[in-house]
Design a protein around this motif. Structure first.
Motif, PDB file in Angstrom:
ATOM      1  N   ASP A  27       0.874  -1.195   0.106  1.00  0.00           N
ATOM      2  CA  ASP A  27       0.032  -0.065  -0.017  1.00  0.00           C
ATOM      3  C   ASP A  27       0.898   1.321   0.056  1.00  0.00           C
ATOM      4  O   ASP A  27       0.309   2.297  -0.359  1.00  0.00           O
ATOM      5  N   THR A  28       2.171   1.238   0.407  1.00  0.00           N
ATOM      6  CA  THR A  28       3.147   2.251   0.507  1.00  0.00           C
ATOM      7  C   THR A  28       3.879   2.578  -0.703  1.00  0.00           C
ATOM      8  O   THR A  28       4.861   3.328  -0.724  1.00  0.00           O
ATOM      9  N   SER A  29       3.649   1.422  -1.719  1.00  0.00           N
ATOM     10  CA  SER A  29       4.583   1.803  -2.893  1.00  0.00           C
ATOM     11  C   SER A  29       4.536   2.966  -3.626  1.00  0.00           C
ATOM     12  O   SER A  29       3.328   3.640  -3.556  1.00  0.00           O
ATOM     13  N   VAL A  30       5.460   3.434  -4.501  1.00  0.00           N
ATOM     14  CA  VAL A  30       5.401   4.680  -5.024  1.00  0.00           C
ATOM     15  C   VAL A  30       5.869   4.403  -6.453  1.00  0.00           C
ATOM     16  O   VAL A  30       6.720   3.735  -6.772  1.00  0.00           O
ATOM     17  N   HIS A  31       5.074   5.024  -7.459  1.00  0.00           N
ATOM     18  CA  HIS A  31       5.073   4.942  -9.008  1.00  0.00           C
ATOM     19  C   HIS A  31       6.659   5.403  -9.179  1.00  0.00           C
ATOM     20  O   HIS A  31       7.190   6.385  -8.705  1.00  0.00           O
ATOM     21  N   GLY A  32       7.301   4.492  -9.899  1.00  0.00           N
ATOM     22  CA  GLY A  32       8.741   4.710 -10.336  1.00  0.00           C
ATOM     23  C   GLY A  32       9.856   4.537  -9.341  1.00  0.00           C
ATOM     24  O   GLY A  32      11.016   4.903  -9.504  1.00  0.00           O
ATOM     25  N   GLU A  33       9.621   3.873  -8.235  1.00  0.00           N
ATOM     26  CA  GLU A  33      10.354   3.413  -7.065  1.00  0.00           C
ATOM     27  C   GLU A  33      11.239   2.401  -7.807  1.00  0.00           C
ATOM     28  O   GLU A  33      11.026   1.331  -8.428  1.00  0.00           O
ATOM     29  N   THR A  34      12.504   2.396  -7.279  1.00  0.00           N
ATOM     30  CA  THR A  34      13.641   1.441  -7.879  1.00  0.00           C
ATOM     31  C   THR A  34      13.649   0.386  -6.984  1.00  0.00           C
ATOM     32  O   THR A  34      12.922   0.407  -5.956  1.00  0.00           O
ATOM     33  N   CYS A  35      14.274  -0.687  -7.423  1.00  0.00           N
ATOM     34  CA  CYS A  35      14.449  -1.808  -6.678  1.00  0.00           C
ATOM     35  C   CYS A  35      15.089  -1.602  -5.287  1.00  0.00           C
ATOM     36  O   CYS A  35      14.727  -2.157  -4.182  1.00  0.00           O
ATOM     37  N   ARG A  36      16.030  -0.716  -5.447  1.00  0.00           N
ATOM     38  CA  ARG A  36      16.786  -0.294  -4.245  1.00  0.00           C
ATOM     39  C   ARG A  36      15.856   0.393  -3.196  1.00  0.00           C
ATOM     40  O   ARG A  36      15.862   0.198  -1.838  1.00  0.00           O
ATOM     41  N   ASP A  37      15.062   1.199  -3.825  1.00  0.00           N
ATOM     42  CA  ASP A  37      14.141   2.068  -2.945  1.00  0.00           C
ATOM     43  C   ASP A  37      13.139   1.078  -2.282  1.00  0.00           C
ATOM     44  O   ASP A  37      12.703   1.508  -1.087  1.00  0.00           O
ATOM     45  N   GLU A  39      13.543  -2.050  -1.577  1.00  0.00           N
ATOM     46  CA  GLU A  39      14.366  -2.610  -0.547  1.00  0.00           C
ATOM     47  C   GLU A  39      14.515  -2.006   0.737  1.00  0.00           C
ATOM     48  O   GLU A  39      14.347  -2.420   1.996  1.00  0.00           O
ATOM     49  N   ALA A  40      14.745  -0.886   0.465  1.00  0.00           N
ATOM     50  CA  ALA A  40      15.034   0.165   1.747  1.00  0.00           C
ATOM     51  C   ALA A  40      13.840   0.490   2.523  1.00  0.00           C
ATOM     52  O   ALA A  40      13.583   0.267   3.881  1.00  0.00           O
ATOM     53  N   ARG A  41      12.589   0.588   1.737  1.00  0.00           N
ATOM     54  CA  ARG A  41      11.017   0.750   2.438  1.00  0.00           C
ATOM     55  C   ARG A  41      10.875  -0.588   3.215  1.00  0.00           C
ATOM     56  O   ARG A  41      10.436  -0.669   4.366  1.00  0.00           O
ATOM     57  N   ILE A  45      10.218  -0.962   7.302  1.00  0.00           N
ATOM     58  CA  ILE A  45       8.970  -1.431   7.799  1.00  0.00           C
ATOM     59  C   ILE A  45       9.219  -2.527   8.802  1.00  0.00           C
ATOM     60  O   ILE A  45       8.824  -2.500   9.949  1.00  0.00           O
ATOM     61  N   ILE A  46      10.101  -3.339   8.469  1.00  0.00           N
ATOM     62  CA  ILE A  46      10.358  -4.469   9.303  1.00  0.00           C
ATOM     63  C   ILE A  46      11.140  -3.827  10.323  1.00  0.00           C
ATOM     64  O   ILE A  46      10.898  -4.083  11.513  1.00  0.00           O
ATOM     65  N   SER A  47      12.121  -2.901  10.309  1.00  0.00           N
ATOM     66  CA  SER A  47      12.758  -2.497  11.491  1.00  0.00           C
ATOM     67  C   SER A  47      12.103  -1.776  12.524  1.00  0.00           C
ATOM     68  O   SER A  47      11.981  -1.864  13.705  1.00  0.00           O
ATOM     69  N   TYR A  48      11.001  -0.833  12.084  1.00  0.00           N
ATOM     70  CA  TYR A  48      10.221  -0.181  12.830  1.00  0.00           C
ATOM     71  C   TYR A  48       9.168  -1.183  13.679  1.00  0.00           C
ATOM     72  O   TYR A  48       8.902  -1.013  14.922  1.00  0.00           O
ATOM     73  N   TYR A  49       8.846  -2.278  12.951  1.00  0.00           N
ATOM     74  CA  TYR A  49       8.150  -3.317  13.624  1.00  0.00           C
ATOM     75  C   TYR A  49       8.794  -4.024  14.590  1.00  0.00           C
ATOM     76  O   TYR A  49       8.316  -4.033  15.552  1.00  0.00           O
ATOM     77  N   LEU A  62       5.302   5.996   8.684  1.00  0.00           N
ATOM     78  CA  LEU A  62       6.737   5.843   8.768  1.00  0.00           C
ATOM     79  C   LEU A  62       7.309   5.365   7.468  1.00  0.00           C
ATOM     80  O   LEU A  62       8.446   5.820   6.896  1.00  0.00           O
ATOM     81  N   ALA A  63       6.553   4.418   6.665  1.00  0.00           N
ATOM     82  CA  ALA A  63       7.035   3.822   5.518  1.00  0.00           C
ATOM     83  C   ALA A  63       7.160   4.952   4.313  1.00  0.00           C
ATOM     84  O   ALA A  63       8.024   4.820   3.465  1.00  0.00           O
ATOM     85  N   LYS A  64       6.289   5.784   4.398  1.00  0.00           N
ATOM     86  CA  LYS A  64       6.273   6.932   3.523  1.00  0.00           C
ATOM     87  C   LYS A  64       7.597   7.894   3.535  1.00  0.00           C
ATOM     88  O   LYS A  64       7.680   8.899   2.692  1.00  0.00           O
ATOM     89  N   GLN A  65       7.818   7.960   4.596  1.00  0.00           N
ATOM     90  CA  GLN A  65       8.790   8.966   5.185  1.00  0.00           C
ATOM     91  C   GLN A  65      10.212   8.631   4.782  1.00  0.00           C
ATOM     92  O   GLN A  65      10.497   7.529   4.885  1.00  0.00           O
ATOM     93  N   PRO A  66      11.114   9.642   4.147  1.00  0.00           N
ATOM     94  CA  PRO A  66      12.547   9.222   3.594  1.00  0.00           C
ATOM     95  C   PRO A  66      13.219   9.259   4.941  1.00  0.00           C
ATOM     96  O   PRO A  66      12.964   9.775   5.976  1.00  0.00           O
ATOM     97  N   LEU A  67      14.285   8.383   4.862  1.00  0.00           N
ATOM     98  CA  LEU A  67      15.195   8.183   5.733  1.00  0.00           C
ATOM     99  C   LEU A  67      16.130   9.510   6.172  1.00  0.00           C
ATOM    100  O   LEU A  67      16.431  10.418   5.314  1.00  0.00           O
TER     101      LEU A  67
END
Length: 67
Positions: A27-37, A39-41, A45-49, A62-67
């Motif tokens: 649900d938090t995917s972003v159009h044009g997101e790279t594979c690296r992006d 993986e980071a997202r 998510i897992i780290s916050y959880y 939190l998943a939508k916010q950049p690091l």
């Protein structure tokens, strides 16, 4: 679903937790997101959880916010 089974067997995440986190990821995917992006997202998510943030709305925010 071998990954879910292995995670559940290892006690890392339960199947219901995986469903929750996968839904947030999807649900938090972003159009044009790279594979690296993606993986980071996923890692965020897992780290916050794992850090104890279990509220779905907060994880989505939190998943939508950049690091």
């Amino acid at each position: 679903m071998p990954m879910q089974n292995k995670a559940a067997e290892a006690g890392v995440l339960t199947p219901s937790e995986l469903v929750l986190l996968n839904g947030i990821f999807h649900d938090t995917s972003v159009h044009g997101e790279t594979c690296r992006d993606r993986e980071a997202r996923a890692s965020r998510i897992i780290s916050y959880y794992a850090a104890g943030i279990t509220d779905e709305a907060e994880l989505r925010l939190l998943a939508k916010q950049p690091l």
